[in-house]
Scaffold this active site. Sequence first.
Site, PDB file in Angstrom:
ATOM      1  N   TYR A 128      -8.064 -43.078 -16.557  1.00 21.92           N
ATOM      2  CA  TYR A 128      -9.244 -42.410 -17.111  1.00 21.92           C
ATOM      3  C   TYR A 128      -8.881 -41.636 -18.370  1.00 21.92           C
ATOM      4  O   TYR A 128      -7.896 -40.902 -18.392  1.00 21.92           O
ATOM      5  CB  TYR A 128      -9.845 -41.472 -16.064  1.00 21.92           C
ATOM      6  CG  TYR A 128     -11.206 -40.943 -16.432  1.00 21.92           C
ATOM      7  CD1 TYR A 128     -12.214 -41.810 -16.851  1.00 21.92           C
ATOM      8  CD2 TYR A 128     -11.495 -39.590 -16.357  1.00 21.92           C
ATOM      9  CE1 TYR A 128     -13.466 -41.340 -17.187  1.00 21.92           C
ATOM     10  CE2 TYR A 128     -12.749 -39.102 -16.683  1.00 21.92           C
ATOM     11  CZ  TYR A 128     -13.732 -39.985 -17.106  1.00 21.92           C
ATOM     12  OH  TYR A 128     -14.973 -39.504 -17.438  1.00 21.92           O
ATOM     13  N   GLU A 130     -21.536 -45.922 -13.311  1.00 18.85           N
ATOM     14  CA  GLU A 130     -22.363 -45.607 -14.480  1.00 18.85           C
ATOM     15  C   GLU A 130     -22.495 -46.781 -15.439  1.00 18.85           C
ATOM     16  O   GLU A 130     -23.533 -46.985 -16.047  1.00 18.85           O
ATOM     17  CB  GLU A 130     -21.784 -44.431 -15.288  1.00 18.85           C
ATOM     18  CG  GLU A 130     -21.345 -43.245 -14.478  1.00 18.85           C
ATOM     19  CD  GLU A 130     -19.856 -43.227 -14.322  1.00 18.85           C
ATOM     20  OE1 GLU A 130     -19.316 -44.226 -13.818  1.00 18.85           O
ATOM     21  OE2 GLU A 130     -19.233 -42.220 -14.689  1.00 18.85           O
ATOM     22  N   ARG A 167     -10.635 -39.341 -20.198  1.00 23.92           N
ATOM     23  CA  ARG A 167     -11.069 -37.953 -20.440  1.00 23.92           C
ATOM     24  C   ARG A 167     -10.298 -37.048 -19.490  1.00 23.92           C
ATOM     25  O   ARG A 167     -10.697 -36.840 -18.352  1.00 23.92           O
ATOM     26  CB  ARG A 167     -12.583 -37.813 -20.239  1.00 23.92           C
ATOM     27  CG  ARG A 167     -13.384 -38.546 -21.306  1.00 23.92           C
ATOM     28  CD  ARG A 167     -14.878 -38.272 -21.202  1.00 23.92           C
ATOM     29  NE  ARG A 167     -15.606 -39.039 -22.212  1.00 23.92           N
ATOM     30  CZ  ARG A 167     -16.117 -40.238 -22.019  1.00 23.92           C
ATOM     31  NH1 ARG A 167     -15.993 -40.820 -20.837  1.00 23.92           N
ATOM     32  NH2 ARG A 167     -16.746 -40.874 -22.976  1.00 23.92           N
ATOM     33  N   ASP A 195     -14.902 -36.620 -12.885  1.00 22.79           N
ATOM     34  CA  ASP A 195     -14.914 -35.371 -13.644  1.00 22.79           C
ATOM     35  C   ASP A 195     -16.262 -34.719 -13.373  1.00 22.79           C
ATOM     36  O   ASP A 195     -17.072 -35.245 -12.612  1.00 22.79           O
ATOM     37  CB  ASP A 195     -14.664 -35.599 -15.139  1.00 22.79           C
ATOM     38  CG  ASP A 195     -15.651 -36.584 -15.753  1.00 22.79           C
ATOM     39  OD1 ASP A 195     -16.691 -36.878 -15.131  1.00 22.79           O
ATOM     40  OD2 ASP A 195     -15.393 -37.062 -16.874  1.00 22.79           O
ATOM     41  N   HIS A 199      -5.927 -34.444 -12.036  1.00 20.02           N
ATOM     42  CA  HIS A 199      -6.091 -35.707 -12.734  1.00 20.02           C
ATOM     43  C   HIS A 199      -4.736 -36.219 -13.232  1.00 20.02           C
ATOM     44  O   HIS A 199      -3.711 -35.568 -13.076  1.00 20.02           O
ATOM     45  CB  HIS A 199      -7.055 -35.535 -13.913  1.00 20.02           C
ATOM     46  CG  HIS A 199      -8.446 -35.201 -13.482  1.00 20.02           C
ATOM     47  ND1 HIS A 199      -9.423 -34.836 -14.375  1.00 20.02           N
ATOM     48  CD2 HIS A 199      -9.033 -35.165 -12.259  1.00 20.02           C
ATOM     49  CE1 HIS A 199     -10.558 -34.593 -13.719  1.00 20.02           C
ATOM     50  NE2 HIS A 199     -10.330 -34.787 -12.437  1.00 20.02           N
ATOM     51  N   GLU A 220     -18.873 -34.353 -15.185  1.00 22.84           N
ATOM     52  CA  GLU A 220     -19.997 -35.169 -15.628  1.00 22.84           C
ATOM     53  C   GLU A 220     -20.270 -36.277 -14.623  1.00 22.84           C
ATOM     54  O   GLU A 220     -21.420 -36.531 -14.239  1.00 22.84           O
ATOM     55  CB  GLU A 220     -19.688 -35.766 -17.010  1.00 22.84           C
ATOM     56  CG  GLU A 220     -20.904 -36.226 -17.769  1.00 22.84           C
ATOM     57  CD  GLU A 220     -21.688 -35.069 -18.385  1.00 22.84           C
ATOM     58  OE1 GLU A 220     -22.835 -35.305 -18.784  1.00 22.84           O
ATOM     59  OE2 GLU A 220     -21.161 -33.949 -18.446  1.00 22.84           O
ATOM     60  N   ASP A 238     -17.406 -41.519 -12.497  1.00 25.26           N
ATOM     61  CA  ASP A 238     -16.110 -41.007 -12.962  1.00 25.26           C
ATOM     62  C   ASP A 238     -15.745 -39.702 -12.262  1.00 25.26           C
ATOM     63  O   ASP A 238     -16.615 -38.897 -11.914  1.00 25.26           O
ATOM     64  CB  ASP A 238     -16.143 -40.767 -14.481  1.00 25.26           C
ATOM     65  CG  ASP A 238     -16.224 -42.067 -15.258  1.00 25.26           C
ATOM     66  OD1 ASP A 238     -15.848 -43.114 -14.713  1.00 25.26           O
ATOM     67  OD2 ASP A 238     -16.669 -42.014 -16.428  1.00 25.26           O
TER      68      ASP A 238
END
Length: 693
Positions: free
Chosen positions: A297, A8, A299, A84, A344, A86, A82
């Site tokens: 990461y 991204e 988040r 997750d 995670h 999103e 990433d």
Amino acid sequence: MSKLIIVESPTKAKTITNFLGKEYKVIASKGHIRDLPKSSFGIKIEDKNFKPEYRVSRDHSKVVKEIKDLAKKADQVYIATDEDREGEAIGYHIAKAIGQDPNTIPRIVFHEITKKAIQHSLENPRTIDMDSVDAQQARRLLDRIVGYKLSPLMSSKIQRGLSAGRVQSAALKIVVDREREIKAFKPEEFWSLDALFEKTIEAGLIEFEGQKQEKMTITNADRANYIKNKVLKESFIVKTIEKKKRKTSTPPPFMTSTLQQTASSMLGFSPRKTMMVAQTLYEGVKTPNGLMGIITYMRTDSLNIAAEAIDGIREIIKKDFGEKYLPEKPKYYKSKSKGAQEAHEAIRPTQLDFTPSVAKDFLKPDELKLYTIIYNRFISSQMTDAVFESQAIIFESESSKFRATGRKLVFDGFYKAWGNSDKDKLLPELEEGQDVELTKLEANQHFTEPPSRYSEASLIKKLEALGIGRPSTYAPTISLLTARNYIEVEKKQLIPTEIAFKVIEVLEQHFESIVDSSFTAKLEEELDEIAEGKKDWQELLWEFYEPFIKKVEDGKKNIKSQKIAIPTGENCPQCGSELVKRKGRYGEFIACSGFPKCKYTKPVEGSEQTSTTKNEPKKLEVKCPECGGDIVERKSRRGKFFGCGNYPKCKFISTYEPVETPKCPECDYMMAKRTFRKKDIYECIKCKTRIDA
């Protein structure tokens, strides 16, 4: 080139490129490349089915074409967004946009951007997790439905420019409810009897004439003075001395919410700033070993730690602190967050030899501050507990008992790395039965205090406890409430504006589920079930949509106008819209009815308010890179900034003054001129690439 990796972020792409050979090409999508249209609802609803109408945004058309061209030439394409929901959705949309099958295109994931992690991910690719894509898609459509159907209703019934949102409105109600508590609070009087023994020992009354003295037991001055006068005539002895050792457990490593809370209390960072700095640390910074990510990461709501990282930190603790600071076994933590993604990791440093003392020569000041607390927190989480000795002395007379307490640190344990701001409060060595002198006794009046307002950090803690939102939504939710002028931040306290009360009042009466924290939390749990493959996303949307849209239609007919603006008959000198009289926190003022697009205001004639027209937007000779509108200079309580004159339709914003030329050498986006380390530079507004001015 034979292998293409799509991420991204340009910074992430640059970091990963350093780890790979010439056969790899890494390119950034620069976030979401497809989304629902901005100008229309963008969802077709037929027979209980929801079909989103995704479009490639105008500002992403160039990068999509570039990715398509590179993908055609590549022997293999990898999605590396990433890990997750999103990121999974971004990967899905990339695959669709370049004509690849999302169910077969190789997907690589990693919790840290290091050479070892990247190589391991390439050796173990998977496919895109469609359950996670469906969960993100359901969230996006839920938010679009609420925002697109409810916001216009709020604007028509209360005030133009208002918005409502699934998480946003539930969070706002929490802030408004606290303010209601504060306004309704009635202070109650109570008194304390505070003594000084032997000139140095502070003690408080705990019992009088056989009755326990709890808070507010003494409710008036007469009673307080009666006790005081009687006690002053009596002599005291040391009745009991208690000493107990208590352990203070090590803190767990950070997850998103606790990092935001700690950065707020220790560093004064807003949640938004914390996440921006953490993103940089994750995507890559300069180190002695080259450009790489130095934290995992950021988040996450998990407290898991990789076994390899635990082994490494235990070696460092043993070497740098000694055996007594190393527990016999590693410590493991479990998140209390609802719906935590336990697959995670928690937030931790990726390179344990990149200590804060080494990092100070490579990181910017804010980066170093945040990295230091992340590093020290991780070390602390695997150290031994701290040990305190609590002390208590009971002084007794004929009618009363007073208690003095103290504490001293016996073994610092994890405080050796984390630091301890609490000072020891030592009591002198006394013996039971010993006579002591009462040297001072005061009767002090107090009043109960209302609950404190939420800070950004405490609101995040509340949202997390209630299960509202997820790590990726905490900071944006608060930023949105501020941007919409629903809350003001003063001395770190969140204060709801007058319009916030009106909005919540209407929502409570007609859309109670939207502001119901338990309903919002239940929706989050159902989104988790979709991600786990346990619930159909179309079914969830219909269950929400059917009763919601009926209430919207009912609201159009039955919600009475709540407008709190009084027309003045004058027109705005800036945009021509009607001027209206409004009420603010500091009294009445006249403002443009076109707010928030037009910010013109002036004081009511005869009032003591000073004009704010000096803060009128100043137009720049620069066009917005998003929509082509004029860029204007604005002022807020946090200082000067630059935004698009077409706000709120266009959300372009820059902290520094944008310039037409030069364009960013990395992504061809608009740059801004600023001063960095006493030197004029140009910095890309999007990817933060810097060049000399």
